[in-house]
Design a protein around this motif. Sequence first.
Motif, PDB file in Angstrom:
ATOM      1  N   ASP A  31      75.549  12.950  17.306  1.00 49.33           N
ATOM      2  CA  ASP A  31      76.300  13.243  17.369  1.00 49.33           C
ATOM      3  C   ASP A  31      77.365  11.865  17.657  1.00 49.33           C
ATOM      4  OD1 ASP A  31      79.084  14.135  19.333  1.00 49.33           O
ATOM      5  OD2 ASP A  31      79.143  16.049  18.170  1.00 49.33           O
ATOM      6  N   GLY A  32      77.911  12.180  19.198  1.00 44.35           N
ATOM      7  CA  GLY A  32      78.237  10.972  20.163  1.00 44.35           C
ATOM      8  C   GLY A  32      77.625   9.057  18.987  1.00 44.35           C
ATOM      9  N   VAL A  33      76.227   8.963  18.537  1.00 45.81           N
ATOM     10  CA  VAL A  33      76.065   8.354  17.395  1.00 45.81           C
ATOM     11  C   VAL A  33      76.560   7.756  16.494  1.00 45.81           C
ATOM     12  CG1 VAL A  33      73.747   7.350  16.502  1.00 45.81           C
ATOM     13  CG2 VAL A  33      73.158   8.386  18.797  1.00 45.81           C
ATOM     14  N   LEU A  34      77.454   8.729  16.000  1.00 45.45           N
ATOM     15  CA  LEU A  34      78.725   9.525  14.647  1.00 45.45           C
ATOM     16  C   LEU A  34      79.626   8.360  15.059  1.00 45.45           C
ATOM     17  CD1 LEU A  34      76.820  11.854  12.155  1.00 45.45           C
ATOM     18  CD2 LEU A  34      76.431   8.728  12.474  1.00 45.45           C
ATOM     19  N   ASP A  35      79.817   9.187  16.180  1.00 43.59           N
ATOM     20  CA  ASP A  35      81.123   8.648  16.673  1.00 43.59           C
ATOM     21  C   ASP A  35      81.384   6.809  17.033  1.00 43.59           C
ATOM     22  OD1 ASP A  35      83.792   8.654  17.310  1.00 43.59           O
ATOM     23  OD2 ASP A  35      83.161   8.774  19.744  1.00 43.59           O
ATOM     24  N   GLY A  36      79.967   6.564  17.575  1.00 40.37           N
ATOM     25  CA  GLY A  36      80.343   5.559  17.626  1.00 40.37           C
ATOM     26  C   GLY A  36      79.735   4.294  16.576  1.00 40.37           C
ATOM     27  N   LEU A  38      81.155   4.903  12.981  1.00 37.99           N
ATOM     28  CA  LEU A  38      82.440   5.212  12.295  1.00 37.99           C
ATOM     29  C   LEU A  38      83.994   4.549  13.342  1.00 37.99           C
ATOM     30  CD1 LEU A  38      81.014   8.409  10.627  1.00 37.99           C
ATOM     31  CD2 LEU A  38      81.191   5.850  10.047  1.00 37.99           C
ATOM     32  N   LYS A  39      83.906   4.535  14.381  1.00 37.49           N
ATOM     33  CA  LYS A  39      85.155   5.263  14.704  1.00 37.49           C
ATOM     34  C   LYS A  39      85.570   3.244  14.755  1.00 37.49           C
ATOM     35  CE  LYS A  39      83.731   4.258  19.739  1.00 37.49           C
ATOM     36  NZ  LYS A  39      84.279   4.800  21.383  1.00 37.49           N
ATOM     37  N   CYS A 304      81.957  -9.320  14.397  1.00 40.47           N
ATOM     38  CA  CYS A 304      80.933  -8.344  14.287  1.00 40.47           C
ATOM     39  C   CYS A 304      81.291  -7.064  13.251  1.00 40.47           C
ATOM     40  CB  CYS A 304      80.150  -6.979  15.417  1.00 40.47           C
ATOM     41  SG  CYS A 304      78.451  -6.291  15.323  1.00 40.47           S
ATOM     42  N   GLN A 305      80.436  -7.017  12.314  1.00 39.36           N
ATOM     43  CA  GLN A 305      80.057  -6.269  11.128  1.00 39.36           C
ATOM     44  C   GLN A 305      79.814  -4.742  11.665  1.00 39.36           C
ATOM     45  OE1 GLN A 305      78.374  -8.789   7.850  1.00 39.36           O
ATOM     46  NE2 GLN A 305      80.613  -8.259   6.487  1.00 39.36           N
ATOM     47  N   PHE A 306      79.105  -4.841  12.750  1.00 38.84           N
ATOM     48  CA  PHE A 306      78.676  -3.754  13.066  1.00 38.84           C
ATOM     49  C   PHE A 306      79.514  -2.808  14.096  1.00 38.84           C
ATOM     50  CE2 PHE A 306      74.345  -5.346  11.715  1.00 38.84           C
ATOM     51  CZ  PHE A 306      73.665  -4.844  11.136  1.00 38.84           C
ATOM     52  N   CYS A 307      79.766  -3.651  15.254  1.00 43.27           N
ATOM     53  CA  CYS A 307      80.574  -3.282  16.282  1.00 43.27           C
ATOM     54  C   CYS A 307      81.875  -3.194  16.043  1.00 43.27           C
ATOM     55  CB  CYS A 307      79.983  -3.180  17.687  1.00 43.27           C
ATOM     56  SG  CYS A 307      80.000  -5.140  17.873  1.00 43.27           S
TER      57      CYS A 307
END
Length: 333
Positions: A31-36, A38-39, A304-307
């Motif tokens: 849940d929160g992992v995906l939010d972190g 995709l946002k 950073c492409q990730f975050c």
Amino acid sequence: MTLVSKIAWDDTVLPFQLDVSDMRGRVARLDGVLDGILKQHNYPPVVEALVAEMALLTALIGQTMKLQWKLSLQVQSKGAVRMIATDYYAPAAEGEPARIRAYASFDDSRLTNGAPFDQVGEGYFAILVDQGEGMKPYQGITPLAGGSLASCAEAYFAQSEQLPTRFSLSFGRSAEPGIPEHWRAGGIMLQQMPKASPFVADGEGTGATLAAEDLVSGEEGENWNRVMHLLATVEDMELIGPSVTPTDLLLRLFHEEQPRVFDAQAVKFGCTCSTDRVRESLSIYSAKDIATMTTDEGRVTADCQFCGAHYDLDPATLGFDADAGDSEQGKSA
């Protein structure tokens, strides 16, 4: 399931074993992992779906391995979605969460109204296990085929590891009353374990792509077919929640297989980027090279492409000609 128990199971991976059929598995809820993940990006919905599926696979696979450092999954394709990359970092210490990050590269003009997997074309699905400094990384690849990223992962395990593996995944936007719409994902991973230790294959694996059913026969085949029949009865809402806990789900599906659960592993969104890592990546360049990267404002910037972290650095502090002793941090959100 109560709100408290639902929250307790969000962003966890629960290991289990089916004693009767000699299988191991994992149940994951994100849940929160995906939010972190995709946002950080403004992905179109079909790209978000692919990233969500890849992150869920990464959580499930990462928890099966005795990692000292990192598991990476990657899709490289000639389609509209050119690349999807995910990393799973093992917990730094007992009791701490594992960390997951992910991003995708795509050509917006080539995206269609088709299914998410239709957005990837010819290419490959790869798994890289890196146990850290001094250890040789292991990589296995398999062609992109089968209609989903989960099917690609199943083919990888059959071909490169000779491990019959099956995933049942569900992911999508959750629209619960009183809660802003957001992505949720849930899934089950099952493996028929061989008598030898897992991950015994060397190299990348070549030849025809195998399926899980090609690897089981006799009593193992009977066990595999029986458990797969039970797994096929699972419903999307049972995988994602919020009405069924993972432990209740295992009893619903596999009570006659005598499921046994182990300690759940928490996971969270996390990135390893830092100013020091940016400096390290640029340390191979001369002052002349650094000058070509310098903006009109006299700075060197990187994202950073990730975050999505933004780095703004003094070029005099970069490269192998860098001034010693500079302490500027250079990072902004």
